[in-house]
Design a protein around this motif. Structure first.
Motif, PDB file in Angstrom:
ATOM      1  N   ASP A  55       0.823  -1.216   0.000  1.00 32.17           N
ATOM      2  CA  ASP A  55       0.000   0.000   0.000  1.00 32.17           C
ATOM      3  C   ASP A  55       0.851   1.258   0.000  1.00 32.17           C
ATOM      4  OD1 ASP A  55      -2.256  -1.566  -0.003  1.00 32.17           O
ATOM      5  OD2 ASP A  55      -2.421  -1.600   2.186  1.00 32.17           O
ATOM      6  N   ILE A  56       2.142   1.069   0.199  1.00 36.94           N
ATOM      7  CA  ILE A  56       3.047   2.219   0.168  1.00 36.94           C
ATOM      8  C   ILE A  56       2.944   2.966  -1.151  1.00 36.94           C
ATOM      9  CG2 ILE A  56       5.070   0.940  -0.710  1.00 36.94           C
ATOM     10  CD1 ILE A  56       6.371   2.880   1.676  1.00 36.94           C
ATOM     11  N   ALA A  57       2.618   2.248  -2.212  1.00 35.86           N
ATOM     12  CA  ALA A  57       2.587   2.861  -3.549  1.00 35.86           C
ATOM     13  C   ALA A  57       1.602   4.033  -3.622  1.00 35.86           C
ATOM     14  CB  ALA A  57       2.243   1.810  -4.591  1.00 35.86           C
ATOM     15  N   THR A 269       9.863   7.864 -14.729  1.00 37.06           N
ATOM     16  CA  THR A 269       8.409   7.617 -14.661  1.00 37.06           C
ATOM     17  C   THR A 269       7.921   7.496 -13.219  1.00 37.06           C
ATOM     18  OG1 THR A 269       8.651   5.216 -14.647  1.00 37.06           O
ATOM     19  CG2 THR A 269       8.556   6.280 -16.811  1.00 37.06           C
ATOM     20  N   LEU A 270       8.830   7.269 -12.289  1.00 35.06           N
ATOM     21  CA  LEU A 270       8.534   7.062 -10.865  1.00 35.06           C
ATOM     22  C   LEU A 270       7.752   5.769 -10.603  1.00 35.06           C
ATOM     23  CD1 LEU A 270       7.672  10.708  -9.681  1.00 35.06           C
ATOM     24  CD2 LEU A 270       9.901   9.617  -9.966  1.00 35.06           C
ATOM     25  N   GLU A 271       7.678   4.918 -11.610  1.00 38.32           N
ATOM     26  CA  GLU A 271       7.013   3.618 -11.441  1.00 38.32           C
ATOM     27  C   GLU A 271       8.030   2.595 -10.955  1.00 38.32           C
ATOM     28  OE1 GLU A 271       3.818   2.842 -11.811  1.00 38.32           O
ATOM     29  OE2 GLU A 271       3.447   4.985 -12.180  1.00 38.32           O
ATOM     30  N   VAL A 282      14.271   3.974  -3.148  1.00 40.98           N
ATOM     31  CA  VAL A 282      13.358   4.822  -2.370  1.00 40.98           C
ATOM     32  C   VAL A 282      13.174   4.140  -1.017  1.00 40.98           C
ATOM     33  CG1 VAL A 282      10.981   5.648  -2.230  1.00 40.98           C
ATOM     34  CG2 VAL A 282      12.190   5.718  -4.417  1.00 40.98           C
ATOM     35  N   LEU A 283      13.322   4.881   0.058  1.00 37.00           N
ATOM     36  CA  LEU A 283      13.273   4.257   1.386  1.00 37.00           C
ATOM     37  C   LEU A 283      12.270   4.943   2.302  1.00 37.00           C
ATOM     38  CD1 LEU A 283      17.116   3.761   1.971  1.00 37.00           C
ATOM     39  CD2 LEU A 283      15.442   1.953   1.571  1.00 37.00           C
ATOM     40  N   THR A 284      11.623   4.127   3.115  1.00 38.36           N
ATOM     41  CA  THR A 284      10.691   4.622   4.131  1.00 38.36           C
ATOM     42  C   THR A 284      11.174   4.124   5.490  1.00 38.36           C
ATOM     43  OG1 THR A 284       8.845   4.551   2.582  1.00 38.36           O
ATOM     44  CG2 THR A 284       8.285   4.470   4.921  1.00 38.36           C
TER      45      THR A 284
END
Ligand code: AMP
Ligand code: ZN
Length: 433
Positions: A55-57, A269-271, A282-284
């Motif tokens: 769901d991060i997307a 595209t950031l996909e 990309v990190l969370t």
């Protein structure tokens, strides 16, 4: 497998379950900050929407510019009074960004570093010399508390002062050193000057990171010092060191997925890119209360390595960082990364321990000049021999980067060396007319 931390034993399904719970908590905590309260409200995301790590997307990205715009306290998810430490990123462009930590955050970070260095074979009986700058840079205190947490005798040597570093390595029978790779190469020439053999030390492990470097540089460091060198990846926005680390198999860096949720995206595209393909990491944060960051665009280029590591850890591995999306050079229309140049140079035996890429403008054309230090024994008077070497280097570089750079051979130890992260590229194109 000898483990240090129970999180290392988790299998994939347990890890993903933990990530889902922690992601939800993190998003909830983040909404307490000025920045995310607005950002999440604008994008219509509710905590209730987050039930799985994928769901991060749906969440928006966070960039360095966001951190700068909300400098210094706009991302705090807890009152400023709860914060006990501040670090800054060592970015050379623009104003710096700061990250603040609660005591809890510092404890989690120390555990992550302890776990990382343990995975690389460091044990409590080791004598650990930390040659990172102590200060706002996270490689100092970040590594320090992790090494202490593991129980090592930890020496806060700091950066620079090479002769003193060598004396400490000898006097205290140091077995593990944390060192920036470009400085490890430089330090070897100080050993040469002193007539000392780096292989005669007690050193068995070097932890190298904080800057991009190639496999060729790792091999050189291992040969020079007679050690195993392990790649250490981190960035201050994600605490610092202890984000991803090589285990003893040296085949990619385990990303500690209980503490960080990693994605690889196409920077244009950031996909998400397909598994195993290179893109931007990309990190969370999943375990930080003071200043959580969601989908932070690191700009670092890597890929997830498919398959399992023989060590048994199920935390996925990222590949050696190939460079940053913003350090790509475009010369005569061709894209070139500094690490391509390094890979070629460091595999040539006559090449010494330092190099510098200079981008120049000649008329309307961009030109790349590569200054290369040559080992003393090859830096001979005979011009023909030097010319031959120069042509050889230029030819090998052309094969790799598809353009013809100018190559200057310079004497060993004549290029500027830095005590912190090396500056590999100097762009003078806009300073010339
Ligand atoms: P800082 O936050 O100032 O310490 O800088 C972090 C940046 O250093 C990362 O985003 C990477 O670009 C770079 N970096 C850190 N560790 C490594 C590593 N092991 N390999 C390549 N680059 C690294
Ligand atoms: Zn492993």
């Amino acid at each position: 497998m000898e483990i240090f931390d129970s999180y290392e034993l988790l299998d994939r399904s347990d890890l993903e379950e933990l990530q889902a719970v922690r992601l939800k908590t993190t998003v909830y905590q983040a909404t307490a900050s000025n920045f995310y309260r607005n950002r999440l409200a604008r994008s219509g995301i509710k905590v209730a929407h987050i039930n799985h790590s994928r769901d991060i997307a749906a969440l928006p990205f966070t960039t360095k510019e966001d951190l700068r715009e909300h400098y210094p306290f706009g991302f705090l998810a807890l009152p400023r009074e709860k914060m006990v430490r501040l670090h800054a990123s060592s970015g050379t462009t623009g104003s710096s960004t700061v990250i603040l930590h609660t005591q809890n955050d510092l404890n989690v970070w120390a555990d992550l570093v302890a776990r990382s260095i343990h995975a690389a074979g460091v044990r409590s009986r080791d004598v650990f010399q930390n040659m990172s700058g102590y200060g706002l840079f996270t490689g100092g205190l970040g590594i320090h508390y992790g090494a202490e947490r593991l129980g090592c005798l930890t020496i806060p040597a700091g950066a620079g002062n090479s002769k003193r570093q060598i004396k400490m390595l000898e006097d205290f029978q140091v077995t593990v050193a944390h060192i920036i790779p470009s400085y490890a190469l430089h330090l070897s020439s100080v050993f040469d000057q002193l007539g000392l053999d780096p292989r005669s030390l007690h050193l068995r492990i070097m932890l190298i990171g904080a800057e991009p470097h190639t496999q060729e540089v790792r091999t050189r460091i291992q040969d020079i010092y007679g050690v195993k060198a392990y790649n250490s990846y981190g960035l201050s926005e994600m605490n610092g060191p202890g984000v991803a680390f090589e285990c003893v198999h040296q085949n990619g860096m385990h990303l500690w997925e209980d503490a960080y949720l990693g994605e690889i995206i196409d920077p244009v595209t950031l996909e998400p890119v397909p598994e195993g393909i290179k893109g931007e990491l990309v990190l969370t944060t999943l375990a930080r209360e003071g200043m959580p960051l969601l989908r932070y665009r690191t700009r670092d280029l890597t890929r997830f390595i498919p398959g399992e590591c023989p060590c048994g850890r199920r935390h996925r591995r990222i590949d050696r960082i190939a460079g940053r999306s913003d350090d790509m050079m475009v010369i005569k229309g061709v894209n070139v990364y500094p690490m391509q140049v390094e890979r070629v140079l460091m595999s040539i035996p006559e090449v010494g321990q330092n190099y510098l890429i200079q981008l120049e403008r000649e008329g309307y054309l961009d030109q790349m000049r590569v200054k290369v230090e040559i080992r003393d024994e090859y830096f001979v008077e005979d011009m023909r021999q030097l010319q031959k070497l120069q042509q050889k280097i230029a030819g090998l570089l052309r094969e790799e980067i598809l353009i013809s750079p100018k190559v200057d051979l310079v004497e060993h130890n004549s290029l500027p060396n830095s005590q912190g992260k090396a500056i590999r590229v100097v762009d003078t194109r806009n300073k010339q007319n």
